[in-house]
Design a protein around this motif. Sequence first.
Motif, PDB file in Angstrom:
ATOM      1  N   SER A   1       0.724  -1.057   0.279  1.00 20.55           N
ATOM      2  CA  SER A   1      -0.228   0.467   0.049  1.00 20.55           C
ATOM      3  C   SER A   1       0.665   1.195  -0.380  1.00 20.55           C
ATOM      4  O   SER A   1       1.046   2.162  -1.063  1.00 20.55           O
ATOM      5  CB  SER A   1      -1.398  -0.631   1.557  1.00 20.55           C
ATOM      6  OG  SER A   1      -1.480  -1.168   1.286  1.00 20.55           O
ATOM      7  N   SER A   2       2.753   1.293   1.127  1.00 24.14           N
ATOM      8  CA  SER A   2       2.772   2.772   0.640  1.00 24.14           C
ATOM      9  C   SER A   2       4.647   1.985   0.919  1.00 24.14           C
ATOM     10  O   SER A   2       4.708   0.502   0.855  1.00 24.14           O
ATOM     11  CB  SER A   2       2.410   2.877   1.813  1.00 24.14           C
ATOM     12  OG  SER A   2       2.549   2.728   3.391  1.00 24.14           O
TER      13      SER A   2
ATOM     14  N   LYS B   1       7.756   4.115   2.396  1.00 24.51           N
ATOM     15  CA  LYS B   1       9.065   5.027   2.562  1.00 24.51           C
ATOM     16  C   LYS B   1      10.425   4.933   3.109  1.00 24.51           C
ATOM     17  O   LYS B   1      10.037   4.198   3.545  1.00 24.51           O
ATOM     18  CB  LYS B   1       7.592   5.514   3.721  1.00 24.51           C
ATOM     19  CG  LYS B   1       6.164   6.709   3.502  1.00 24.51           C
ATOM     20  CD  LYS B   1       5.564   7.388   4.361  1.00 24.51           C
ATOM     21  CE  LYS B   1       5.534   5.788   5.586  1.00 24.51           C
ATOM     22  NZ  LYS B   1       4.475   7.210   6.698  1.00 24.51           N
TER      23      LYS B   1
ATOM     24  N   TRP C   1       6.569   0.437   5.626  1.00 22.63           N
ATOM     25  CA  TRP C   1       5.528   0.162   4.391  1.00 22.63           C
ATOM     26  C   TRP C   1       4.243  -0.419   5.110  1.00 22.63           C
ATOM     27  O   TRP C   1       4.227  -0.884   5.465  1.00 22.63           O
ATOM     28  CB  TRP C   1       6.074  -0.931   3.110  1.00 22.63           C
ATOM     29  CG  TRP C   1       6.568  -1.893   3.873  1.00 22.63           C
ATOM     30  CD1 TRP C   1       5.732  -3.734   4.425  1.00 22.63           C
ATOM     31  CD2 TRP C   1       8.059  -2.755   4.259  1.00 22.63           C
ATOM     32  NE1 TRP C   1       6.538  -4.636   4.111  1.00 22.63           N
ATOM     33  CE2 TRP C   1       8.061  -4.541   4.461  1.00 22.63           C
ATOM     34  CE3 TRP C   1       8.991  -1.948   4.282  1.00 22.63           C
ATOM     35  CZ2 TRP C   1       8.428  -4.460   5.053  1.00 22.63           C
ATOM     36  CZ3 TRP C   1      10.662  -2.653   4.920  1.00 22.63           C
ATOM     37  CH2 TRP C   1       9.836  -4.054   5.979  1.00 22.63           C
ATOM     38  N   ASP C   2       3.298  -0.357   4.305  1.00 25.44           N
ATOM     39  CA  ASP C   2       1.977  -1.530   4.749  1.00 25.44           C
ATOM     40  C   ASP C   2       1.952  -2.215   3.599  1.00 25.44           C
ATOM     41  O   ASP C   2       2.264  -2.331   2.703  1.00 25.44           O
ATOM     42  CB  ASP C   2       1.136  -0.123   4.619  1.00 25.44           C
ATOM     43  CG  ASP C   2       1.251   1.217   5.294  1.00 25.44           C
ATOM     44  OD1 ASP C   2       1.704   0.730   6.402  1.00 25.44           O
ATOM     45  OD2 ASP C   2       0.906   2.543   5.613  1.00 25.44           O
TER      46      ASP C   2
ATOM     47  N   GLU D   1      10.607   2.728  -5.347  1.00 24.11           N
ATOM     48  CA  GLU D   1      10.880   4.823  -4.666  1.00 24.11           C
ATOM     49  C   GLU D   1      12.140   4.897  -4.882  1.00 24.11           C
ATOM     50  O   GLU D   1      13.069   4.321  -5.159  1.00 24.11           O
ATOM     51  CB  GLU D   1      10.310   4.528  -2.852  1.00 24.11           C
ATOM     52  CG  GLU D   1      10.329   5.783  -2.031  1.00 24.11           C
ATOM     53  CD  GLU D   1       9.432   7.249  -2.780  1.00 24.11           C
ATOM     54  OE1 GLU D   1       9.950   7.738  -3.700  1.00 24.11           O
ATOM     55  OE2 GLU D   1       8.634   6.690  -2.550  1.00 24.11           O
TER      56      GLU D   1
END
Length: 1338
Positions: A960-961, A963, A976-977, A1046
Amino acid sequence: MQLKIMPKKKCLSAGRVPLILFLCQMISALEVPLDHGEKAKLLEDLVQPPTITQQSPKDYIIDPRENIVIQCEAKGKPPPSFSWTRNGTHFDIDKDPLVTMKPGSGTLIINIMSEGKAETYEGVYQCTARNERGAAISNNIVVRPSRSPLWTKEKLEPITLQNGQPLVLPCRPPIGLPPAIIFWMDNSFQRLPQSERVSQGLNGDLYFSNVLPEDTREDYICYARFNHTQTIQQKQPISLKVISVDELNDTIAANLSDTEFYGAKSSKERPPTFLTPEGNASRKEELRGNVLSLECIAEGLPTPLIYWIKEDGTLPANRTFYRNFQKTLQIIQVSEADSGNYQCIAKNTLGIIRHTISVTVKAAPYWIMAPRNLVLSPGEDGTLICRANGNPKPRISWLTNGVPTEIAPDDPSRRIDGDTIIFSNVQERSSAVYQCNASNEYGYLLANAFVNVLAELPRILTPANTLYQVIANRPAFLDCAFFGSPLPTIEWFKGAKGSALHEDIYVIHENGTLEIPVAQKDNSGTYTCVARNKLGVAKNEVHLEIKDPTRILKQPEYAVVQRGGRVSFECKVKHDHTLIATVTWLKDNGELPNDERFTVDKDHLVVTDVRDSDGGIYTCVANTTLDEVSASAVLSVVAPTPTPAPIYDVPSPPFDLELTDQLDKSVQLSWTPGDDNNSPITKFIIEYEDAMHEAGLWHHQAEVSGTQTTAQLKLSPYVNYSFRVMAENSIGRSLPSEASEQYQTKAAEPDKNPTAVEGLGSEPDNLVITWKPLNGFESNGPGLQYKVSWRQKDGDDEWTSVVVANVSKYIVSGTPTFVPYLIKVQALNVMGFAPEPAVVTGHSGEDLPMVAPGNVRVNVVNSTLAEVHWDPVPLKSIRGRLQGYRIYYWKAQSASQRNRRHLEKKILTFQGSKTHGMLPGLEPFSHYALNVRVVNGKGEGPASPDRAFSTPEGVPSAPSSLKIVNPTLDSLTLEWDPPSRPNGILTEYTLKYQPINSTHELGPLIDLKIPANKTRWTLKNLNFSTRYKFYFYAQTSVGPGSQITEEGVTTVDEVQAVNPRISNLTAAAAETSANISWKYEGPEHVNFYVEYGVAGSKEEWRKEIVNGSRSFFGLKGLMPGTAYKVRVGAEGHSGFVSSEAVFETGPAMASRQVDIATQGWFIGLMCAVALLILILLIVCFIRRNKGGKYPVKEKEDAHADPEIQPMKEDDGTFGEYSDAEDHKPLKKGSRTPSDRTVKKEDSDDSLVDYGEGVNGQFNEDGSFIGQYSAFAILNHKQVGYLTTLDEKLGHLQVLHPLLPLHPHFSLCPKTICANSPKLACFTTCLLVTGPLVPALHP
C-alpha cells in the motif's frame, strides 16, 4: 413438521446397468479443513490423507544465474513426509551437498550460485507427500534452464534497391528458451516506424511492400530480447539505399562487385503478391485455449490492404483481434468450433489475390469432472468420478498412493469401471489417495483425490451465541457450519420451547445455513441448530435482532439559482434508535468542494455566493452499520436577469382568416399578415382544432412560405375543423391568430386499422390481445368499434371473432399454456369496415419452468475466473419463451466472515440457449457456491443443486505504501504497509535496490528477501551522498505481485550546503550564431536552459534546453547584425537564473563587397593547403609501400556507426574484427534495468583521458603540449577540432574536439578515441568543408 436437510443423492445414468446397486447411495464430499482458523482448531484431532497444495509448473524454465527452487507443498494430518524422483528414479537429496529441502515442506532448493551448473539438474522431477493415510503425488515437473544464445556471425552486404520494389530484411534470431521477443531499432535505440507498407512478421523479419527513398538508412538492426534472463542480443546493422532507376544503373556500373542488387526493374504499379505465406493455401494447427495467430503479408504498388474472412462461418466477434495493420488475425481462447478455412485477401487498385489457411484445433486434456475428495464413515458407499475431454480423446488411468492401481494392494471395497471408482462397505483401511491421469499426445492432467474413512460425532463449527442483526424486510442468514461422519442432518428450532421451523417460511441450505427470506420484527429471538448422525447429537444457539430501515423523510429538491445567489437543500432522516446514523453530502458523486461557501448542519446543505462551477447533482447519503439510503437533486446556475428587450420583435398575429373552395376532403384558407416588427416573416404555421373529438387541443396542419397568404389544406372525414395561423421571423413566432369559422366534413368508413397489435398471455390459461386504438380524428365516423379475430397457429380451427366497443384489449380465456396464435384486429364504424388488417402472431400465457438445469459443472480457470457448464432443460418443461439461464453465485462463509449478516449473492444472466458461461471478478483464495436456473417470460424455474468450488491463490497487489525515513551517512530505513489485497497468504517480501550515479546510470541490482511479518527494514553499509532506487513487492506461494518503487538519498558527510549560483556569463558571436558559456557553483545533476531574445524588444524570451549539465551552449539561426540579450537558468530551481548579458552578431556576408579570390591572405592559405595535401600524399605513399595498414578506415567502410565497433581489450586501440566482440550483448553486461528499458551510454569525454597518462594538457593559448610533430586548428561555423600530422600513421589525424576553454571552440558529439601511445580520435560530426575534406577521415 420439522424441516430437515439430508445429503444429496448422486444417481448415475440408466445405461449403467451393472452399477444399479450403487445408483442412489449416499455420498459426501466433506473435507477436513486443515488451514488456519477457528474451524480448523475444532477439527485438529482428525486425521486426513495428504493433499498437494502447491507445486511448480509442469514446464519449469529456470534462470541459470539463480538458485533452483522446485516447489512442493502439501497438507495432511499427521503432517506428510516428502520424497522426490528424478527422471523416474529415486532422487537422494542427502547425497548432493547442493540440494536441500525446506523444513516442513517438500520444496527443493538447489544452490548453484556458489558452484555447480544449472544444466546438471535438468530433468523430470516428481514429488510424493505421504502419511499413514496415503500418498499424494505432484505433476511431472520438467526443469530446464533458460538459454539466450549469441547471434551467429555473418557478413551483411549493403543493399541497394530501386524505389517501389519489395524487400524482406531477415532477422533469423538465435533459438533460445523461452523464445526471444523480436523488435527492430536503429543504433540510437529508437524503434523503427511501421505501417501498412512496412511491418514486422511473426518470424521477426521486416517486410517492405514497396520501398521509398525515406527508407534509406544504414542502421536497420534486429534485436532479440530474452526476458527470462533479461538479456538483449543484437544483429549486425543492415544498410539499405533506395535510389531511382538512373541512379541504380550508375551504382551498378561503379560497384558491380561490391553491392547486392535486388533487380533494376521498373517501379511501375503492380498487383499484390504474397511475401508470406507462399502459395495459394497452407495449414495451421493450434491447441484449444491458446491464441490462434494467422498472418498474411503482401507486396505490391500501391501498398495492398489485407482483409480476413472465414469461408464456412463468421469470425467470433468478442474473441477476434486484428494486429499489425490487419496483417495478423488473432482469435483468443480458440476452441474446436474455430476449426475451418480462413481466407486472407490482399487488394490494391490493380488486383486482388487470396490465400486459404486450413485451421485444425486440437485439444490437450481438460476436465469435465475432476475427482473430489470423499469423507465416508465405515460401511458407507461412494464413488470417485474422473471425466476429461480432449482431441484426441484422452485415456484415463488410475493410481493408488502413487502406484498404478493394477499393481497396488488389493482393496475388496474398491472396483474400477473406466473413469469411475466405486466403493462399497468401506472400512478404515480403505483410506487412500487416488490419482487420476488423463493424457493424450498433447498433454496430460493429474488429479489427487483421497478417500478418508472416519467415524466422528457431529460437531458444530459456528461460534456459540453469535449475534446477527438484519434490517426489516431483508433476508436473514443464520450460520450453522458443521462436520461429522456419517454426514449429519440439520434441524433448526426457535425459542426455548423448541418450536420447529416449517418449510413454508424458512429455507435450510445444504451447508446448514438457515435463511429467512423476508425478516420481520417477530422473527427476532434465539434460534437453535441441531446436527445429528448415528453417533450422536450437537447443538448451538445463535441470536437474531431485526432493525428498522433507515429512511429519508424529506428529500432535497431541484433548484434553479442565479449566479451569486444562495441555495439550501434539506435532507431529513429517520433510522432505528439502536443504530447510529451518519449523513454525508456529495457533489457529482464526489466530496463537497473544500470551500467555506458550503456549510452543512443537521438536516441542511447551504451554498452561498453560488458560482457556475457549483451546478451539478447534490446527493444526501444516510447510512448505518447495516444499511444505506440516498436522495439527489440537481442545482442549475443561471445568469442574472437580462437587460430590456431589443428593438426587434416577433411578428404580430395574422388576421381576417377566410375559408373558400370547401370540398369533402380539402379547403382553401386565406389570411392577412400582421406587422413583421422590423424582421421579415420567413414562414406561416397553420394549426387545426377538432371541436368534435378534441375540443381545445390544437394540432399542426401545414407550413407555407412567408410570402404566401393562402394555403390548400387536405382534410379527414368526420372532423369539425377550425384553423388558426402564426407568423415566424428570425426573432421568433407570433401569437396565434383568431380562429377561423368551423367546417365539418362528412363521415366515411375507417381508412386504417389499429396499430401495435400484440398477443401475450397474463396467465397460463389466457391470451390478452392488445392494440393501440384509433383516435377520434382517425375514426372517420360515428360508432367506432373493433372486430377481434384469433385462432391457433398450428391447428386447423376456424377464426373466432368478436366485435368490441372502442377499447384497447380483449382477453381470451381457457387457452393452453404458451401456444402460438394468429391474431388480427379490424376497425369499423356505422359507415363500414376498414381494409383487411394484417395478421400477427402472439402466444398464450407462460408458466414458470418446471425443471432445473442438470449436470452443473464448474471449471476454475484461474484465481479470478471460473467457467460453468450445465445441461439444457427440455423445451417442453420451459412452458414459455426461453429468456436464458441465470447463475446465482456467492462467496461461502468462513470463520473470518462470521460477522457477515447474510450471503451476498451475485447474479449473472446468459441470454438464449447457452449452456455455459464465465464467472469473472472472483476473489482469489476463496470458497464459492452456485446454482443455475432457467428463465422464461414468467420468471425463474427451480434452482439446480448448489455446486461448491474454490479459487486458487493469486498474486498480491502492490504494497500500500513505501517510505524512506531516517537517512544517515551509510543507511536508509524503509517502512511500508502490506498489500490491500493479499489474495492469499504472504510468504515474503522482495526488496531490490541499486545505486544511481551522477550520470543517471543504474548500478548493480541487489536482491533481498524480507519475512512477511515485517513492515520496516534498515539497509546499512550504503555509500554516502548516493541516490538509490528501490523496487519492492510481496509474494504469495503463487508468485510475486505488483511492485512499488521509490528513491532515497543517503546524507552528505558534513559538507556545508552551497547556494547555487551562475556567474561569468560570456557570449562569442558570429554572423548567425553564438557560443554561450558560464560558470556554475552548486549541487550536481542540474539541468540548465538558455533564454535569449532581441535586446530592447518586448517579445517573450526564447528558451533552449542544454543537453546534460554542460556549462556551454551554441545558439544558431540568429539574425546578422542584431543585438541579443541572453541569460542562463536551472530547471526546477525557482528564481535560480543568471544575470543578463548582451552580444551582437556580425554583419551579413552579402554586405562585404570584396572579391575573395584577389585577397592575398586567401591565396596564401590556398598555397599552404596545397602544400599540406602534397606532404600528406607523399607520407601516405611511403606508408603504403612499407605495408602499413589503416585498420580504423577498414572498420568504417564496413560499419556505419563507429560507436558499435570493437576495441582490443589489451591496449584499447581499434583492432581487427573479433568474434568475441561481435556477439556481445548490450553494453554494461547482460542485465537491463528493472523497468526493462535500454539506456544509451552517455559520453564522458575528457582531454586528460586522451593524453598519455596525466601529462596531456593545454596551454593558455589553446595549443596542445605533447609528443606530436605538428598541429593545426580548423574552424568551421565555430566548431573547432584539434588535428595532428602523424608521421607514422601517414595521414592527417583528427583529435578530440577542444573543450570550451576558448569561445571559438565547442564540444563535438559522438567522439570515440583509442587510448594508444599516439593520440587518435575519431568524430562522427561534420569537420570542415573545402579542399581539406579529402585529407580528413571522421
